[in-house]
Design a protein around this motif. Structure first.
Motif, PDB file in Angstrom:
ATOM      1  N   ALA A 145       0.842  -1.194   0.000  1.00 15.29           N
ATOM      2  CA  ALA A 145       0.000   0.000   0.000  1.00 15.29           C
ATOM      3  C   ALA A 145       0.874   1.238   0.000  1.00 15.29           C
ATOM      4  N   SER A 146       0.465   2.251  -0.762  1.00 22.34           N
ATOM      5  CA  SER A 146       1.211   3.511  -0.805  1.00 22.34           C
ATOM      6  C   SER A 146       0.234   4.666  -0.916  1.00 22.34           C
ATOM      7  N   GLY A 147       0.753   5.869  -0.733  1.00 24.86           N
ATOM      8  CA  GLY A 147      -0.089   7.052  -0.779  1.00 24.86           C
ATOM      9  C   GLY A 147      -0.430   7.523   0.617  1.00 24.86           C
ATOM     10  N   SER A 148      -1.673   7.839   0.844  1.00 19.82           N
ATOM     11  CA  SER A 148      -2.114   8.364   2.146  1.00 19.82           C
ATOM     12  C   SER A 148      -2.408   7.218   3.105  1.00 19.82           C
ATOM     13  N   ILE A 149      -1.339   6.570   3.574  1.00 19.52           N
ATOM     14  CA  ILE A 149      -1.517   5.381   4.409  1.00 19.52           C
ATOM     15  C   ILE A 149      -1.391   5.679   5.898  1.00 19.52           C
ATOM     16  N   PHE A 150      -1.334   6.949   6.257  1.00 19.84           N
ATOM     17  CA  PHE A 150      -1.338   7.286   7.674  1.00 19.84           C
ATOM     18  C   PHE A 150      -2.636   6.773   8.269  1.00 19.84           C
ATOM     19  N   GLY A 151      -2.555   6.110   9.392  1.00 21.50           N
ATOM     20  CA  GLY A 151      -3.758   5.598  10.035  1.00 21.50           C
ATOM     21  C   GLY A 151      -4.069   4.157   9.702  1.00 21.50           C
ATOM     22  N   ILE A 152      -3.242   3.536   8.852  1.00 21.76           N
ATOM     23  CA  ILE A 152      -3.487   2.138   8.509  1.00 21.76           C
ATOM     24  C   ILE A 152      -3.292   1.274   9.748  1.00 21.76           C
ATOM     25  N   TYR A 153      -4.186   0.316   9.970  1.00 20.91           N
ATOM     26  CA  TYR A 153      -3.991  -0.533  11.139  1.00 20.91           C
ATOM     27  C   TYR A 153      -4.227  -2.009  10.854  1.00 20.91           C
ATOM     28  N   THR A 154      -4.857  -2.326   9.749  1.00 23.23           N
ATOM     29  CA  THR A 154      -5.067  -3.722   9.380  1.00 23.23           C
ATOM     30  C   THR A 154      -4.934  -3.879   7.876  1.00 23.23           C
ATOM     31  N   MET A 155      -4.292  -4.945   7.455  1.00 23.68           N
ATOM     32  CA  MET A 155      -4.291  -5.318   6.046  1.00 23.68           C
ATOM     33  C   MET A 155      -4.678  -6.780   5.947  1.00 23.68           C
ATOM     34  N   GLY A 156      -5.165  -7.143   4.791  1.00 24.26           N
ATOM     35  CA  GLY A 156      -5.564  -8.541   4.634  1.00 24.26           C
ATOM     36  C   GLY A 156      -5.933  -8.867   3.208  1.00 24.26           C
ATOM     37  N   TRP A 157      -6.411 -10.085   3.049  1.00 26.99           N
ATOM     38  CA  TRP A 157      -6.828 -10.588   1.735  1.00 26.99           C
ATOM     39  C   TRP A 157      -8.250 -11.123   1.813  1.00 26.99           C
ATOM     40  N   TYR A 158      -9.032 -10.757   0.829  1.00 28.39           N
ATOM     41  CA  TYR A 158     -10.349 -11.318   0.606  1.00 28.39           C
ATOM     42  C   TYR A 158     -10.306 -12.026  -0.744  1.00 28.39           C
ATOM     43  N   ARG A 159     -11.297 -12.875  -0.970  1.00 26.58           N
ATOM     44  CA  ARG A 159     -11.397 -13.517  -2.278  1.00 26.58           C
ATOM     45  C   ARG A 159     -12.848 -13.614  -2.695  1.00 26.58           C
ATOM     46  N   GLN A 160     -13.022 -13.676  -4.009  1.00 22.54           N
ATOM     47  CA  GLN A 160     -14.368 -13.800  -4.557  1.00 22.54           C
ATOM     48  C   GLN A 160     -14.333 -14.732  -5.750  1.00 22.54           C
ATOM     49  N   ALA A 161     -15.055 -15.830  -5.625  1.00 22.24           N
ATOM     50  CA  ALA A 161     -15.192 -16.783  -6.717  1.00 22.24           C
ATOM     51  C   ALA A 161     -16.428 -16.408  -7.535  1.00 22.24           C
ATOM     52  N   PRO A 162     -16.513 -16.848  -8.778  1.00 19.69           N
ATOM     53  CA  PRO A 162     -17.670 -16.517  -9.615  1.00 19.69           C
ATOM     54  C   PRO A 162     -18.980 -16.931  -8.954  1.00 19.69           C
ATOM     55  N   GLY A 163     -19.927 -16.003  -8.901  1.00 20.21           N
ATOM     56  CA  GLY A 163     -21.234 -16.297  -8.327  1.00 20.21           C
ATOM     57  C   GLY A 163     -21.271 -16.350  -6.823  1.00 20.21           C
ATOM     58  N   MET A 164     -20.147 -16.034  -6.177  1.00 22.24           N
ATOM     59  CA  MET A 164     -20.067 -16.109  -4.723  1.00 22.24           C
ATOM     60  C   MET A 164     -19.832 -14.733  -4.137  1.00 22.24           C
ATOM     61  N   GLN A 165     -20.126 -14.597  -2.839  1.00 16.28           N
ATOM     62  CA  GLN A 165     -19.843 -13.350  -2.155  1.00 16.28           C
ATOM     63  C   GLN A 165     -18.353 -13.260  -1.824  1.00 16.28           C
ATOM     64  N   ARG A 166     -17.887 -12.030  -1.719  1.00 14.49           N
ATOM     65  CA  ARG A 166     -16.501 -11.823  -1.317  1.00 14.49           C
ATOM     66  C   ARG A 166     -16.352 -12.240   0.142  1.00 14.49           C
ATOM     67  N   GLU A 167     -15.274 -12.967   0.438  1.00 12.27           N
ATOM     68  CA  GLU A 167     -15.079 -13.467   1.792  1.00 12.27           C
ATOM     69  C   GLU A 167     -13.669 -13.170   2.276  1.00 12.27           C
ATOM     70  N   LEU A 168     -13.551 -13.001   3.581  1.00 12.62           N
ATOM     71  CA  LEU A 168     -12.246 -12.789   4.203  1.00 12.62           C
ATOM     72  C   LEU A 168     -11.434 -14.069   4.126  1.00 12.62           C
ATOM     73  N   VAL A 169     -10.187 -13.950   3.716  1.00 16.73           N
ATOM     74  CA  VAL A 169      -9.264 -15.076   3.718  1.00 16.73           C
ATOM     75  C   VAL A 169      -8.361 -14.994   4.942  1.00 16.73           C
ATOM     76  N   ALA A 170      -7.702 -13.846   5.115  1.00 20.25           N
ATOM     77  CA  ALA A 170      -6.792 -13.669   6.242  1.00 20.25           C
ATOM     78  C   ALA A 170      -6.549 -12.188   6.473  1.00 20.25           C
TER      79      ALA A 170
END
Length: 122
Positions: free
Chosen positions: A24-49
């Motif tokens: 991540a770059s740019g205005s990242i002041f205040g960042i406190y969590t990063m992670g990955w989500y995924r979305q398969a075709p026809g499915m809702q986006r879900e948290l991975v980690a």
């Protein structure tokens, strides 16, 4: 504005491994969590980690990836990695980098990356 550079997606056979990275770059002041989500075709986006960017000691995982995926962050704190082992066809999805921020003036807000395709197939 916040910009993400995601990399590491691709095609892999079942049982194989991939490593995703996101910076991540740019205005990242205040960042406190990063992670990955995924979305398969026809499915809702879900948290991975997810991982806290301050200490890197707090992580959480979807039950479906526990024991196979590992999230970590670089010492720079604005880069996270997702090591994916023992990949299964059901892991096939677009993987999105996600970051959460907090600023007193703005409150809590989040940004998404553009996504990287992961395909697990023989």
């Amino acid at each position: 504005q916040v910009h993400f550079v995601e990399s590491g997606g691709g095609l892999v056979q079942p049982g194989g491994s991939l490593r995703l990275s996101c910076t991540a770059s740019g205005s990242i002041f205040g960042i406190y969590t990063m992670g990955w989500y995924r979305q398969a075709p026809g499915m809702q986006r879900e948290l991975v980690a997810g991982i806290d960017t301050d200490t890197g000691s707090k992580t959480n995982y979807a039950d479906s990836v526990k024991g196979r995926f590992t999230i970590s962050r670089a010492s720079a704190k604005n880069t996270v990695y997702l090591q994916m082992n023992s990949l299964k066809p059901e892991d096939t999805a677009v993987y999105y980098c996600h970051a959460e921020f907090y600023e007193r003036a703005r409150g809590q807000y989040a940004y998404w990356g553009q996504g990287t395709q992961v395909t697990v197939s023989s």
